[in-house]
Design a protein around this motif. Structure first.
Motif, mmCIF file in Angstrom:
data_model
loop_
_atom_site.group_PDB
_atom_site.id
_atom_site.type_symbol
_atom_site.label_atom_id
_atom_site.label_comp_id
_atom_site.label_asym_id
_atom_site.label_seq_id
_atom_site.Cartn_x
_atom_site.Cartn_y
_atom_site.Cartn_z
ATOM 1 N N HIS A 47 -11.723 8.947 -1.535
ATOM 2 C CA HIS A 47 -11.124 8.887 -0.202
ATOM 3 C C HIS A 47 -11.481 10.118 0.631
ATOM 4 C CE1 HIS A 47 -9.149 5.618 -2.043
ATOM 5 N NE2 HIS A 47 -7.903 6.047 -2.093
ATOM 6 N N ILE A 74 0.503 2.677 3.483
ATOM 7 C CA ILE A 74 1.031 3.623 2.495
ATOM 8 C C ILE A 74 0.134 3.571 1.261
ATOM 9 C CG2 ILE A 74 2.945 4.121 0.904
ATOM 10 C CD1 ILE A 74 3.737 4.868 3.698
ATOM 11 N N GLY A 75 -0.185 4.728 0.733
ATOM 12 C CA GLY A 75 -1.044 4.849 -0.445
ATOM 13 C C GLY A 75 -1.768 6.177 -0.344
ATOM 14 N N CYS A 76 -2.513 6.533 -1.398
ATOM 15 C CA CYS A 76 -3.313 7.762 -1.320
ATOM 16 C C CYS A 76 -4.248 7.655 -0.121
ATOM 17 C CB CYS A 76 -4.144 7.941 -2.585
ATOM 18 S SG CYS A 76 -3.152 8.180 -4.064
ATOM 19 N N SER A 77 -4.894 6.514 0.005
ATOM 20 C CA SER A 77 -5.834 6.291 1.098
ATOM 21 C C SER A 77 -5.152 6.445 2.457
ATOM 22 C CB SER A 77 -6.438 4.889 0.972
ATOM 23 O OG SER A 77 -5.461 3.988 0.492
ATOM 24 N N HIS A 95 3.791 0.109 3.893
ATOM 25 C CA HIS A 95 2.779 -0.426 2.983
ATOM 26 C C HIS A 95 2.328 -1.827 3.395
ATOM 27 C CE1 HIS A 95 0.493 -0.576 -0.595
ATOM 28 N NE2 HIS A 95 1.379 -1.083 -1.425
ATOM 29 N N ASP A 120 -6.836 -0.717 -1.095
ATOM 30 C CA ASP A 120 -7.065 -2.102 -1.489
ATOM 31 C C ASP A 120 -5.731 -2.780 -1.790
ATOM 32 O OD1 ASP A 120 -7.640 0.062 -3.397
ATOM 33 O OD2 ASP A 120 -7.440 -1.513 -4.902
ATOM 34 N N ASP A 122 -2.899 -1.910 -0.231
ATOM 35 C CA ASP A 122 -2.445 -2.031 1.144
ATOM 36 C C ASP A 122 -3.057 -3.264 1.828
ATOM 37 O OD1 ASP A 122 -0.730 -0.262 2.487
ATOM 38 O OD2 ASP A 122 -2.339 0.423 3.784
ATOM 39 N N ILE A 126 -0.348 -6.405 -0.877
ATOM 40 C CA ILE A 126 0.836 -6.586 -0.015
ATOM 41 C C ILE A 126 0.441 -6.947 1.415
ATOM 42 C CG2 ILE A 126 1.048 -4.117 0.595
ATOM 43 C CD1 ILE A 126 4.106 -4.450 0.364
ATOM 44 N N ASN A 148 -10.469 1.176 -4.347
ATOM 45 C CA ASN A 148 -10.663 1.719 -5.695
ATOM 46 C C ASN A 148 -10.188 0.769 -6.792
ATOM 47 O OD1 ASN A 148 -7.930 1.955 -5.342
ATOM 48 N ND2 ASN A 148 -7.923 4.198 -5.179
ATOM 49 N N VAL A 150 -7.370 -0.161 -7.585
ATOM 50 C CA VAL A 150 -6.184 0.277 -8.301
ATOM 51 C C VAL A 150 -5.172 0.807 -7.286
ATOM 52 C CG1 VAL A 150 -6.883 2.697 -8.634
ATOM 53 C CG2 VAL A 150 -5.597 1.545 -10.427
ATOM 54 N N TYR A 151 -3.910 0.830 -7.700
ATOM 55 C CA TYR A 151 -2.907 1.499 -6.883
ATOM 56 C C TYR A 151 -2.921 2.968 -7.276
ATOM 57 C CZ TYR A 151 -0.697 -3.060 -5.839
ATOM 58 O OH TYR A 151 -0.431 -4.328 -5.420
ATOM 59 N N GLY A 152 -3.487 3.816 -6.439
ATOM 60 C CA GLY A 152 -3.521 5.235 -6.769
ATOM 61 C C GLY A 152 -2.143 5.864 -6.719
ATOM 62 N N LEU A 153 -1.497 5.736 -5.591
ATOM 63 C CA LEU A 153 -0.263 6.499 -5.352
ATOM 64 C C LEU A 153 0.885 6.138 -6.295
ATOM 65 C CD1 LEU A 153 0.824 8.754 -3.582
ATOM 66 C CD2 LEU A 153 1.560 7.056 -1.932
ATOM 67 N N THR A 154 0.904 4.904 -6.807
ATOM 68 C CA THR A 154 1.967 4.559 -7.754
ATOM 69 C C THR A 154 1.478 4.697 -9.192
ATOM 70 O OG1 THR A 154 1.385 2.249 -7.396
ATOM 71 C CG2 THR A 154 3.331 3.071 -6.253
ATOM 72 N N GLU B 312 12.599 -3.271 6.698
ATOM 73 C CA GLU B 312 11.837 -2.072 6.353
ATOM 74 C C GLU B 312 11.359 -1.349 7.610
ATOM 75 O OE1 GLU B 312 8.097 -2.570 4.363
ATOM 76 O OE2 GLU B 312 8.167 -0.561 3.506
HETATM 77 C C1 LIG Z 1 7.178 -2.116 0.316
HETATM 78 C C2 LIG Z 1 6.601 -1.172 -0.647
HETATM 79 N N1 LIG Z 1 6.385 -1.564 -1.916
HETATM 80 C C3 LIG Z 1 5.849 -0.711 -2.805
HETATM 81 C C4 LIG Z 1 5.516 0.559 -2.437
HETATM 82 C C5 LIG Z 1 4.958 1.510 -3.450
HETATM 83 N N2 LIG Z 1 3.536 1.813 -3.235
HETATM 84 C C6 LIG Z 1 3.152 2.924 -2.595
HETATM 85 S S1 LIG Z 1 1.487 3.085 -2.500
HETATM 86 C C7 LIG Z 1 1.261 1.645 -3.353
HETATM 87 C C8 LIG Z 1 -0.084 1.154 -3.716
HETATM 88 C C9 LIG Z 1 -1.181 1.906 -3.113
HETATM 89 O O1 LIG Z 1 -2.376 1.338 -3.509
HETATM 90 P P1 LIG Z 1 -3.569 1.244 -2.504
HETATM 91 O O2 LIG Z 1 -3.136 0.597 -1.259
HETATM 92 O O3 LIG Z 1 -4.702 0.620 -3.208
HETATM 93 O O4 LIG Z 1 -3.886 2.769 -2.135
HETATM 94 P P2 LIG Z 1 -4.497 3.897 -3.059
HETATM 95 O O5 LIG Z 1 -3.334 4.746 -3.429
HETATM 96 O O6 LIG Z 1 -5.130 3.272 -4.221
HETATM 97 O O7 LIG Z 1 -5.433 4.587 -2.160
HETATM 98 C C10 LIG Z 1 2.477 1.066 -3.678
HETATM 99 C C11 LIG Z 1 2.598 -0.174 -4.450
HETATM 100 C C12 LIG Z 1 5.757 0.937 -1.102
HETATM 101 N N3 LIG Z 1 5.493 2.144 -0.622
HETATM 102 N N4 LIG Z 1 6.296 0.057 -0.252
#
Ligand SMILES: Cc1ncc(C[n+]2csc(CCOP(=O)(O)OP(=O)(O)O)c2C)c(N)n1
Ligand code: SF4
Ligand SMILES: [Mg+2]
Lengths: 358, 610
Positions: A47, A74-77, A95, A120, A122, A126, A148, A150-154, B312
């Protein structure tokens, strides 16, 4: 540091030395002026490479940052907009719902240049609904997926783009087929669809520039390895370090800080990229003969590459024919957010006339 | 066994005269086109000067299920729901037996004479209507027959009740937006039916209408959703996003209907607003939040299920402090509930919508004129307070027509809140912080994307942040932020529309209610007064409550909180906000799909006093 990584660093240093970069862009700004806050992502995260590309391109094009909005979910990205274009307004939303926030912002101020970033999870998990409706509306924005698998941040669960057969330690094996973001975008009538690799600066920057000049939605699916969680051989989106150093996911208290972001040289045709642990992915550039104005050809090319187990990169499809969302809304020239009160409140007479009809 | 009633009605011994003080219930099948005929009846009565209310009880169905339309005439000007119905019009074979059974003793029944009906009652008067024959004789195009058939009961009622035919004709023309052709087609049928009734029916009952003065002069008839849409248009709405849901859809549809005429930029011929039909309510509110952040006056309209989906984002708007407006035209819940029945069951969930420590400004319009007014008020508050404002209407207010004051042109200039432009940012010379409480009212200064100054940028986020909108996990930052948000909420208490209070100096009893219950509460107070029970009345127009509500409760020995939901949600909130006075508050709550009646309230208060 692995040999391959050392080589990579050396190559990059060499190419940096070769480049003769002008100090200021057309706006008289230095590259540093396009920076954001320091990144808090893991060292080596794909990222961060993408953030660098965004800064470079924005600087090179001389984008006026005050007229740019940076949107994310929401996520690392989705954290990354804080790390580039510090003079732009940004919005780290919820998210999977970045597209709707962007839709509202663009409708409110049609003059803004919108750059959105999502993971991905995001985008394809979801947020697949909002993603596809943004295509459908031909929302004028650049939508970068930092993919990536994968879910990075969780901390390392499968996303909807995880490979079939991929293993993650506490998740076991994924038996579901991945969603291909480019195919989803095409199916939803996106008007600009491209794929690249975070470590291919030249291609990413070229695509970003093209995307920024596109009328309507421009989707760039960028394979962006997660050094920390997508670390198995079985993943096509891995840097692979973790294999010998498996750390229980939920006890993860430290992340190895020895990675460098992968960066590849220019290539023709195909390129096998060796990752830190020796795992390989094959990048394949779109054939010169590919007709990017044909949706059918785009579907075919992506599908063929899937069957060969390769990542096809390049601009698959572009169409400048369709009106974008703003054109369809027939908005007046001044951005809605800047209209003066007298344009927002009909006259007293208009109300009186209306009331006479009630 | 059901039998047709074909004999002439038996004449009741003594028919008491009843002028302008009864209710007409029209029973039809959904989708049969009775909306026009009923609307025309109501409008004609309104134009005769008679205080009239209309309640449409319709099914969640497109065609075929039973529908009732209850028109109450009240010479005394009461607008609440009346529990008894004296004039019954039976056009639906599926419900004719029960419809006839529920007429008040001494009432009358008009019925389509082709319907199978139950055994006749001795205490009501029956009038048959040869609907089929009259339609046949009119020789109408086949496709229009069923539709125009409903004009038969309009004509027969006009004869029996002495409704002014000119007013019916005028109402028809109004209904068809001045198009003479469909108006005439329908009027012909009204005239035919009238002539037939004149010739064939002998009136033996005492119900009739008569022109009146003193109530309707200067007033209009409108539904709350149309009023809200116009209020938003005159309130400077620039972005509306929505997802269809009963009973809210007509709000956004009316924005689409009226905005092209009212809000086209005369200089460019193009729109000064955007209406976007979203893919769901998550997207609808997401668009509102994005647009509000970027400086638009943005709103969405929905009902219970949609508001749940918005939860939310509601928290994001609250915490990132973004102006946003959500209209919730309430219907019965839990869950999908009864989509076409009225209730006020979302007060608690609106006030506390979203996870975490969230509280929102909630407005309660009581009539269409107030829906119009709050169209602008909601935007002013949202931008002043930089937060989400919810407006809670309900199906009765939103979809039924009501006699109301003409909509008042907004005299107050729009309040665009604390927004800094490029020069102001420059003058602040680096000292600006998005969430700094410079003025002590808890409200920071914001900037809009596109402000041409690099120092104007900030990063909006729902994550923990400090005064400069920078991510922070520090406990001190978190607490400081929430304390400031509480200060802002206290500022809101002073800015929201205050309650409307009617004081009776002899009263020891107080009534607190809200929204569309107003008419029923007023009527209940008259009934109670007639029994020697004086009451004072506070109509709450917004949450959070201010000092005036505390003072009101303080002034009475018992205060009844009247609302149309099952759990007594406003009572719940008031006891929480006024713990010291909680034992004085008594809940009078009912949720049966119908608007509250004066009878329920008056009996509840009378029984609760001791
Ligand atoms: C409504 C909701 N459900 C679950 C989460 C928890 N959550 C935060 S980041 C994430 C996944 C991130 O994955 P991705 O979008 O691929 O980003 P990455 O971290 O891999 O860059 C989840 C499930 C959240 N923030 N909000
Ligand atoms: S967990 Fe993965 S995606 Fe997140 S910052 Fe670290 S490397 Fe990047
Ligand atoms: Mg991911």
């Amino acid at each position: 540091m692995s040999t391959s990584a050392q080589e990579m660093v050396a190559k990059r240093a060499a190419s940096a030395a070769r480049a003769v970069t002008p100090k200021v862009n057309p706006l008289g700004l230095e590259k540093n002026d396009y920076k954001g806050r320091p990144s808090t992502l893991c060292k080596g995260c794909g990222h961060d490479s993408i953030s660098q590309r965004i800064m470079n391109v924005a600087w090179e094009l001389g984008l006026d940052q005050s007229q740019v909005i940076k949107m994310s979910g929401i996520g690392c990205s989705s954290k990354t907009p804080a790390y580039y274009l510090g003079w732009s307004h940004g919005f780290n939303g919820v998210h999977g719902r970045m597209p709707s926030i962007a839709t509202g912002a663009i409708a409110a101020n049609q003059k803004l240049t919108c750059i959105g970033v999502g993971g991905d999870g995001d985008t394809a998990s979801i947020g697949i609904g909002q993603f596809k409706h943004a295509m459908r509306r031909n929302l004028p924005m650049v939508y970068i997926v930092e993919n990536n698998g994968v879910y990075g941040l969780t901390k390392g669960q499968f996303s909807a783009t995880a490979d079939d057969g991929q293993t993650l330690k506490y998740q076991g094996v994924n038996h579901l087929p991945p969603l291909d973001i480019c195919l989803e975008a095409l199916a939803a009538n996106a008007t600009f669809v491209a794929r690249s690799f975070a470590g291919d600066p030249k291609q990413v920057e070229a695509l970003l520039k093209a995307a920024l000049s596109h009328r309507g939605i421009a989707v760039i699916d960028i394979i962006s390895p997660c050094v920390t969680f997508n670390n198995h051989d079985s993943s096509t989106k891995s840097y692979g370090y973790g294999k010998e150093h498996e750390i229980p996911l939920h006890e993860l208290s430290y992340v190895p800080a020895i990675h460098d972001e992968i960066e590849i040289e220019e290539y023709e045709g195909e390129l096998e990229v060796e990752l830190h642990d020796g795992a390989k992915i094959v990048l394949k550039k779109l054939d010169e003969s590919h007709d990017p104005t044909s949706r059918g050809a785009a579907f075919d090319a992506i599908d063929r590459a899937h069957q060969e187990g390769k990542f096809l990169t390049g601009l698959f499809y572009v169409s400048e024919e369709q009106p974008d969302m703003l054109e369809m809304l027939h908005l007046t020239g001044t951005p809605l957010a800047q209209l003066p009160t007298e344009k927002l409140r009909p006259s007293r007479e208009a109300l009186a006339e209306l009331m006479a009809g009630f | 066994m059901t039998i047709a009633v074909r004999e002439a009605p038996a004449r009741p011994a003594e028919a008491a005269e009843n002028v302008n003080d009864f209710a007409i219930n029209v029973a039809t099948a959904n989708g049969s086109g009775s909306q026009t005929s009923n609307g025309v009846l109501v409008r004609a009565l309104f134009k005769m000067g008679i205080p009239v209310t209309a309640k449409n009880l319709f099914p969640s169905n497109i065609q075929g299920l039973p529908t009732w339309y209850i028109i109450r005439l009240s010479k005394d000007g009461y607008t609440g729901r009346r529990e008894t119905m004296e004039v019954q019009v039976c056009m639906n074979g599926r419900t004719v037996a029960e419809d006839m059974a529920q007429v008040a003793p001494g009432g009358i029944v008009l019925y389509d004479d082709s319907l199978p009906v139950a055994a006749r009652r001795k205490d009501v008067t029956y009038y048959p209507m040869p609907v089929k024959e009259l339609v046949k004789a009119a020789d109408l195009p086949f496709a229009l027959r069923d539709y125009v058939a409903n004009m038969v009961y309009v004509g027969v009622l006009a004869h029996l009740l002495e409704i002014d035919l000119d007013e019916i004709e005028a109402a028809l023309l109004w209904n068809f937006e001045g198009k003479p052709k469909p108006a005439k087609l329908n009027m012909d049928m009204v005239n035919r039916a009238f002539a037939w009734a004149e010739e064939n029916l002998t009136k033996t009952d005492g119900f009739r209408v008569a022109p009146m003065t003193g109530f309707n002069e200067g007033k209009i008839m409108a539904d709350g959703n149309t009023a809200a849409a116009l209020g938003a248009i005159f309130g400077g709405m620039t972005v509306t996003s929505w997802y269809p849901i009963t009973p809210a859809s007509s709000l956004a549809e009316n924005v689409s209907k009226y905005a092209p005429k009212l809000r086209t930029d005369p200089d460019t011929g193009q729109a000064t607003y955007a209406v976007i039909q979203a893919e769901d309510e998550l997207a609808a509110i997401g668009m509102v939040v994005g647009a509000g952040w970027a400086g638009a006056r943005a709103m969405t309209s929905t009902s219970g299920p949609g508001m749940s989906l918005m939860a939310e984002f509601a928290g994001l708007a609250y915490f990132a402090e973004i102006p946003a407006v959500v209209w919730n035209v309430q219907r019965m819940g839990p869950s999908t509930g009864l989509p076409t029945r009225t209730a006020q069951p979302d007060i608690l969930s609106a006030y506390y919508l979203s996870h975490g420590d969230c509280r929102h400004v909630v407005l309660f319009p009581a009539n269409p004129a107030e829906c119009f007014e709050f169209g602008a008020t909601a935007f002013d508050l949202a931008e002043r307070l930089q937060t989400l404002v919810l407006v809670l209407s309900d199906l009765d207010l939103g979809m039924n027509v009501h006699i109301t004051e003409p909509f008042a042109y907004p005299e107050k200039p729009m309040d665009r809140g604390k927004v800094l432009n490029a020069d102001e940012i420059k003058a602040l010379n680096g000292s600006w912080g998005r969430y700094k409480d410079v003025d002590g009212d808890g409200i920071g200064y914001r900037t809009l994307p596109g402000t041409p100054n690099p120092a104007a940028a900030y990063f909006a986020r729902g994550t923990g942040h400090n005064e400069y909108a920078v991510y922070s996990e520090r406990s001190e930052d978190w607490e400081a932020n929430l304390f400031r948000l509480r200060r802002k909420f206290d500022t809101a208490r002073t800015l929201v529309p205050g309650p409307v209070v009617e004081t009776d100096n002899d009263a020891e009893i107080g009534i607190i209610s809200l929204g569309s219950n107003d008419g029923a509460v007023q009527e209940a107070r008259s009934r109670l007064a007639a029994q020697g029970i004086a009451t004072s009345y506070l109509r709450l127009r917004a949450l959070p409550i201010g000092a005036s509500v505390r003072d009101f409760i303080h002034s009475y020995s018992k205060v009844f909180v009247v609302e149309a939901n099952f759990d007594g949600q406003l009572h719940n909130i008031l006891t929480t906000e006024e713990p010291a006075q909680a034992t004085k508050l008594f809940s009078l709550a009912k949720c049966d799909g119908l608007s509250l009646s004066a009878r329920f309230i008056a009996e509840g208060v009378a029984a609760g006093i001791n």
